[in-house]
Design an enzyme around this catalytic site. Sequence first.
Site, PDB file in Angstrom:
ATOM      1  N   TYR A  31     -56.488  12.122  17.593  1.00  0.00           N
ATOM      2  CA  TYR A  31     -56.407  13.418  18.344  1.00  0.00           C
ATOM      3  C   TYR A  31     -55.999  14.358  17.383  1.00  0.00           C
ATOM      4  CZ  TYR A  31     -57.333  10.440  22.446  1.00  0.00           C
ATOM      5  OH  TYR A  31     -58.124   9.751  23.383  1.00  0.00           O
ATOM      6  N   TRP A  35     -54.122  19.609  22.482  1.00  0.00           N
ATOM      7  CA  TRP A  35     -54.642  19.200  23.750  1.00  0.00           C
ATOM      8  C   TRP A  35     -53.729  19.882  24.736  1.00  0.00           C
ATOM      9  CZ3 TRP A  35     -57.321  16.421  20.617  1.00  0.00           C
ATOM     10  CH2 TRP A  35     -58.432  15.630  20.821  1.00  0.00           C
ATOM     11  N   ASN A  36     -54.132  20.568  25.814  1.00  0.00           N
ATOM     12  CA  ASN A  36     -53.575  21.170  26.901  1.00  0.00           C
ATOM     13  C   ASN A  36     -52.410  20.685  27.342  1.00  0.00           C
ATOM     14  OD1 ASN A  36     -53.020  23.054  29.284  1.00  0.00           O
ATOM     15  ND2 ASN A  36     -55.101  23.823  28.919  1.00  0.00           N
ATOM     16  N   TRP A  37     -52.593  19.534  28.294  1.00  0.00           N
ATOM     17  CA  TRP A  37     -51.536  18.960  28.758  1.00  0.00           C
ATOM     18  C   TRP A  37     -50.450  17.990  28.127  1.00  0.00           C
ATOM     19  CZ3 TRP A  37     -51.661  14.924  33.167  1.00  0.00           C
ATOM     20  CH2 TRP A  37     -52.342  13.796  32.605  1.00  0.00           C
ATOM     21  N   ASP A  38     -50.847  17.726  26.879  1.00  0.00           N
ATOM     22  CA  ASP A  38     -50.146  17.087  25.744  1.00  0.00           C
ATOM     23  C   ASP A  38     -49.044  17.973  25.239  1.00  0.00           C
ATOM     24  OD1 ASP A  38     -52.956  15.637  26.018  1.00  0.00           O
ATOM     25  OD2 ASP A  38     -51.702  14.355  24.530  1.00  0.00           O
ATOM     26  N   GLN A 103     -57.713  21.113  31.890  1.00  0.00           N
ATOM     27  CA  GLN A 103     -56.877  19.886  31.869  1.00  0.00           C
ATOM     28  C   GLN A 103     -55.782  20.146  33.041  1.00  0.00           C
ATOM     29  OE1 GLN A 103     -55.571  18.279  28.022  1.00  0.00           O
ATOM     30  NE2 GLN A 103     -56.877  16.328  28.404  1.00  0.00           N
ATOM     31  N   ASP A 161     -59.890  10.090  31.690  1.00  0.00           N
ATOM     32  CA  ASP A 161     -61.168   9.854  31.254  1.00  0.00           C
ATOM     33  C   ASP A 161     -62.172   8.943  32.264  1.00  0.00           C
ATOM     34  OD1 ASP A 161     -59.602  11.276  29.440  1.00  0.00           O
ATOM     35  OD2 ASP A 161     -60.824  10.572  27.512  1.00  0.00           O
ATOM     36  N   ARG A 194     -61.157   1.187  25.023  1.00  0.00           N
ATOM     37  CA  ARG A 194     -61.635   2.621  25.139  1.00  0.00           C
ATOM     38  C   ARG A 194     -62.787   2.760  26.421  1.00  0.00           C
ATOM     39  NH1 ARG A 194     -59.162   7.239  23.417  1.00  0.00           N
ATOM     40  NH2 ARG A 194     -61.447   8.349  23.447  1.00  0.00           N
ATOM     41  N   TRP A 342     -57.740   4.342  30.972  1.00  0.00           N
ATOM     42  CA  TRP A 342     -57.375   4.661  32.358  1.00  0.00           C
ATOM     43  C   TRP A 342     -57.735   3.959  33.596  1.00  0.00           C
ATOM     44  CZ3 TRP A 342     -53.601   8.476  32.810  1.00  0.00           C
ATOM     45  CH2 TRP A 342     -53.389   9.457  31.817  1.00  0.00           C
ATOM     46  N   GLU A 385     -49.403   5.195  22.720  1.00  0.00           N
ATOM     47  CA  GLU A 385     -50.264   6.051  23.738  1.00  0.00           C
ATOM     48  C   GLU A 385     -50.180   5.444  25.178  1.00  0.00           C
ATOM     49  OE1 GLU A 385     -54.428   6.254  22.819  1.00  0.00           O
ATOM     50  OE2 GLU A 385     -54.729   8.147  24.220  1.00  0.00           O
TER      51      GLU A 385
HETATM   52  C1  2M8 Z   1     -57.606  11.511  26.245  1.00  0.00           C
HETATM   53  O1  2M8 Z   1     -58.705  12.193  26.218  1.00  0.00           O
HETATM   54  C2  2M8 Z   1     -59.260  12.696  25.266  1.00  0.00           C
HETATM   55  C3  2M8 Z   1     -60.544  13.897  25.699  1.00  0.00           C
HETATM   56  O2  2M8 Z   1     -59.959  14.928  26.222  1.00  0.00           O
HETATM   57  C4  2M8 Z   1     -60.176  11.494  24.669  1.00  0.00           C
HETATM   58  O3  2M8 Z   1     -60.320  10.467  25.251  1.00  0.00           O
HETATM   59  O4  2M8 Z   1     -60.987  11.805  23.765  1.00  0.00           O
HETATM   60  C5  2M8 Z   1     -56.838  11.248  27.597  1.00  0.00           C
HETATM   61  O5  2M8 Z   1     -55.896  10.265  27.487  1.00  0.00           O
HETATM   62  C6  2M8 Z   1     -56.472  12.834  27.917  1.00  0.00           C
HETATM   63  O6  2M8 Z   1     -55.477  12.543  29.095  1.00  0.00           O
HETATM   64  C7  2M8 Z   1     -55.555  13.131  26.679  1.00  0.00           C
HETATM   65  O7  2M8 Z   1     -54.953  14.506  26.930  1.00  0.00           O
HETATM   66  C8  2M8 Z   1     -56.142  13.041  25.300  1.00  0.00           C
HETATM   67  C9  2M8 Z   1     -55.143  13.332  24.222  1.00  0.00           C
HETATM   68  O8  2M8 Z   1     -54.053  12.738  24.267  1.00  0.00           O
HETATM   69  O9  2M8 Z   1     -56.775  11.991  25.102  1.00  0.00           O
END
Ligand code: 2M8
Length: 412
Positions: A31, A35-38, A103, A161, A194, A342, A385
């Site tokens: 990643y 990311w918004n909520w992160d 998010q 997700d 995944r 998830w 994670e």
């Molecule tokens: C995960 O989501 C992203 C897409 O937004 C992905 O799988 O590519 C989720 O766990 C999400 O909750 C989280 O914000 C993101 C980054 O940690 O990863």
Amino acid sequence: MTTTHSLGQAARQILIQNDKGCYTIPTKGLYPYQWNWDSAIAALGFAEFDITRAWIELETLFSGQWSDGMVPHILFHQPDPGYFPGPDVWGCDGPIPSSGIIQPPIAASMARRVWEKDTGAGATHLTALYPKMLAWHRWIMQWRLDRGAVCTTHPWETGRDNAPDWDKTMARMDASDVGEYTRRDTTHVNSDDRPTNFDYDRYIKLVQLGRNLHWDQAALREQSPFRVADPTMTFTTLGAARDLLAMGTELGFDTTGLTEDIKTLEAGAATLWNTDLGAFDSRDVLSGEWAGCVSSASYLCWLGGIDSDQMMDRLRNTLETVPYPVPSNDPDSDTFDARRYWRGPTWAVVNMLIGLGLEQQGHHAEATELARKTGALISEHGFAEYFDPLSGSPAGGKSFTWTAAVWLAWAG
Ligand code: 2M8
């Protein structure tokens, strides 16, 4: 022996290593963007040792806000071929290259907590952020309500997700014309942990639809096959509305409409109660069907300021019977999978949001127990994670920002 002190040091190091200067990536490789909520959670972690950096995190997030008030789920500050789908696939034209969805809107609630640690100088930061946070709240109220509950238009919006909540809706979607694309996530982590290709085809199909409709919310409401009223979006929006009202009142902002919004959202939350299931559930707005899922998001009711004896009974039972609670999916469900993202694993970040809600509602014993168990999980298995709720074994990305932040702000 690993001490609380050295774990605290390690957690700070993770935030510092994932810090790109004015925003934090969730983890290297998997990643590489904001990311918004992160980011909202990262701000809470930074607030434990660098309060200025905490405000910068939130300010950078809102620098990507669209002119209509929407705050995107990803800000693509710098190109990175390691992630798919990137900005070229989303086709958005906000102030910073971004995705076209949101998010869970926890930023206002986290900003309130950062401010509580910094009421002096923090007032200047909060005063500048407040109208932006309010504009995002209004955008959600304008475009995403169904009977007062908040809808998600893409599984990625909820942050959960591949939760089983979306299975029936996804099964009805045709993604046969999605075309060729290459997933990047499975080059970084084990593909068994995944979302499946079946799910990914539909994620991308929904991105293509949004792009074709220029992310016009009215058009999407008419044409998208995916519209689900969900506990994550509803309870986080409700919690944020209460926090916006409290902060706005204290700062002297015009809070007109927020009390009414809270009533609307409370009524909406009630429409997510599935009597047969005995839990808060997701509801497909187009088919009217229940998902039939007790997820970790069902327990976010307290974060939204809603008490429920039945959810409390479930929580107590989960705390007693699941080795590493709270699992993202009910272990007794046919859809439970202890490792697949998830669909079963425990996420420290959701535990913290549940715990903060419990604390707010005066359920101190349960909040303390959940924090203790989450702390044990992290100290035994690292800053992963997410975790297998039965064995505790770590999965997904390593040195993860929000797991480190959860340790610093709540579980450590
Ligand atoms: C995960 O989501 C992203 C897409 O937004 C992905 O799988 O590519 C989720 O766990 C999400 O909750 C989280 O914000 C993101 C980054 O940690 O990863």
